[in-house]
Write a protein that holds these residues in place. Structure first.
Motif, mmCIF file in Angstrom:
data_model
loop_
_atom_site.group_PDB
_atom_site.id
_atom_site.type_symbol
_atom_site.label_atom_id
_atom_site.label_comp_id
_atom_site.label_asym_id
_atom_site.label_seq_id
_atom_site.Cartn_x
_atom_site.Cartn_y
_atom_site.Cartn_z
ATOM 1 N N LEU A 132 0.854 -1.181 0.000
ATOM 2 C CA LEU A 132 0.000 0.000 0.000
ATOM 3 C C LEU A 132 0.890 1.231 0.000
ATOM 4 N N GLU A 133 0.381 2.310 -0.540
ATOM 5 C CA GLU A 133 1.168 3.545 -0.601
ATOM 6 C C GLU A 133 1.287 4.222 0.761
ATOM 7 N N THR A 168 -1.610 -4.950 10.087
ATOM 8 C CA THR A 168 -0.940 -3.766 9.565
ATOM 9 C C THR A 168 -0.648 -2.767 10.670
ATOM 10 N N LEU A 180 -3.583 6.349 4.511
ATOM 11 C CA LEU A 180 -4.045 5.597 3.349
ATOM 12 C C LEU A 180 -4.512 6.533 2.233
ATOM 13 N N THR A 181 -4.167 6.183 1.015
ATOM 14 C CA THR A 181 -4.651 6.922 -0.149
ATOM 15 C C THR A 181 -5.993 6.333 -0.596
ATOM 16 N N ASP A 193 -5.345 3.011 -1.939
ATOM 17 C CA ASP A 193 -5.156 2.013 -0.879
ATOM 18 C C ASP A 193 -6.501 1.482 -0.397
ATOM 19 N N ARG A 194 -7.433 2.397 -0.181
ATOM 20 C CA ARG A 194 -8.750 1.980 0.299
ATOM 21 C C ARG A 194 -9.441 1.093 -0.739
ATOM 22 N N ARG A 224 -7.951 -0.793 -2.879
ATOM 23 C CA ARG A 224 -7.278 -2.094 -2.923
ATOM 24 C C ARG A 224 -7.723 -2.983 -1.771
#
Length: 305
Positions: A61-62, A88, A94-95, A98-99, A101
């Motif tokens: 994730l970014e 995690t 989170l971008t 990311d959400r 994904r």
């Protein structure tokens, strides 16, 4: 909420400091197999680097660090389903991608193990996304950390802190595992700040319940420090703690030894889990889970039957 005793306060502060301390110990090329329960524990403070098979468990994730599943880990009745769980660290960065994904990967439930103070400093982004159910359960059993009350009675190791929780944090463990057991679909994500201490203990219990070999449980914990490299350390709480440690070098020296994810920490925890409760299943019964709830956990772990 009752005020924290000095010992619990010191543990809470140490855990909140994890992002500052997690990479303090130098990594080594690979970890050795963990000894059997009751065998002498490793005293080496060094962290370990991932093995080739660890790559299948990483969920890149970014805006989050130490994001991993249990994919490829073998339980007593076969492999744990790849997307049963996601462990995690902090999710405040989170971008949108990311959400998306995480939603596409099947994550339905997000359990935040942090204190109220931590959540206010770094709000969990998933809590505001309707695609995810969010529940915060402070595994420490407290919501605030009064830095002015810091004492010098720190445990010598993180492993000792983990062992202490087995007896002192039973109500919180009950809440966490009951919530997981009640989730019927999708993946369960759980996290703390660094994703290595509170998250690591929950992972250790789940993997022990699944019958994952001890060496693999220890390794799964020990590689966290590697995956935390690069995690931002710029929160307001971290700034306060850094200032406090500068004022009290004795506390700073003590806490420096509590960084990283030395294998001995999880070895100590597993020793206590088995010596005191006969393993994860005995512990879960002791904290109040029903046989049906434990069965639900085993089903999610792919180990029922």
């Amino acid at each position: 909420m009752n005020a924290m005793n000095p010992y619990t306060l010191s543990l809470a502060v140490a855990l909140a400091l994890s992002p500052l301390l997690a990479t303090a110990a130098a990594p080594v090329a690979a970890d050795k197999a963990a000894p059997a329960v009751g065998a002498p524990r490793s005293t080496a403070p060094a962290n370990v680097t991932p093995r080739a098979e660890d790559a299948q468990r990483v969920l890149p994730l970014e805006g989050a660090w130490n994001v991993r599943t249990f994919a490829g880990l073998q339980g007593r009745n076969g492999p744990i389903p790849a997307m049963a769980f996601v462990r995690t660290a902090d999710l405040s960065r989170l971008t949108a991608a990311d959400r998306d994904r995480l939603a596409a990967a099947g994550v339905k439930l997000d359990i935040d193990l942090r204190t109220g103070d931590e959540e206010q400093q770094s709000p969990d982004v998933l809590a505001r996304d309707p695609r995810f159910d969010y529940q915060r359960i402070s595994l420490m059993g407290t919501e605030k950390m009064d830095l002015g009350r810091m004492m010098t009675s720190f445990p010598d190791t993180l492993g000792e802190a983990y062992v202490q929780w087995l007896d002192s944090n039973k109500p919180q463990f009950l809440q966490v595992f009951q919530r997981i057991a009640a989730q019927q679909d999708g993946a369960v994500l759980y996290h703390c700040t660094a994703g290595k201490d509170r998250t690591g203990v929950i992972s250790g219990i789940l993997l022990d319940l699944a019958g994952v070999p001890r060496a693999d449980i220890v390794h799964n914990y020990a590689v966290s420090a590697h995956y935390l490299e690069g995690q931002p350390k710029d929160s307001a709480m971290n700034a306060q703690m850094q200032a406090l440690m500068q004022q009290h070098p004795d506390i700073a020296r003590k806490m420096a030894g509590m960084g990283g994810t030395a294998p001995a920490n999880m070895e100590m925890f597993l020793d206590a889990l088995h010596a005191q409760y006969g393993g994860a299943q005995g512990f879960l019964k002791a904290v109040g889970l029903s046989d049906a709830e434990i069965h639900n956990l085993q089903v999610r772990l792919g180990q029922a039957g």
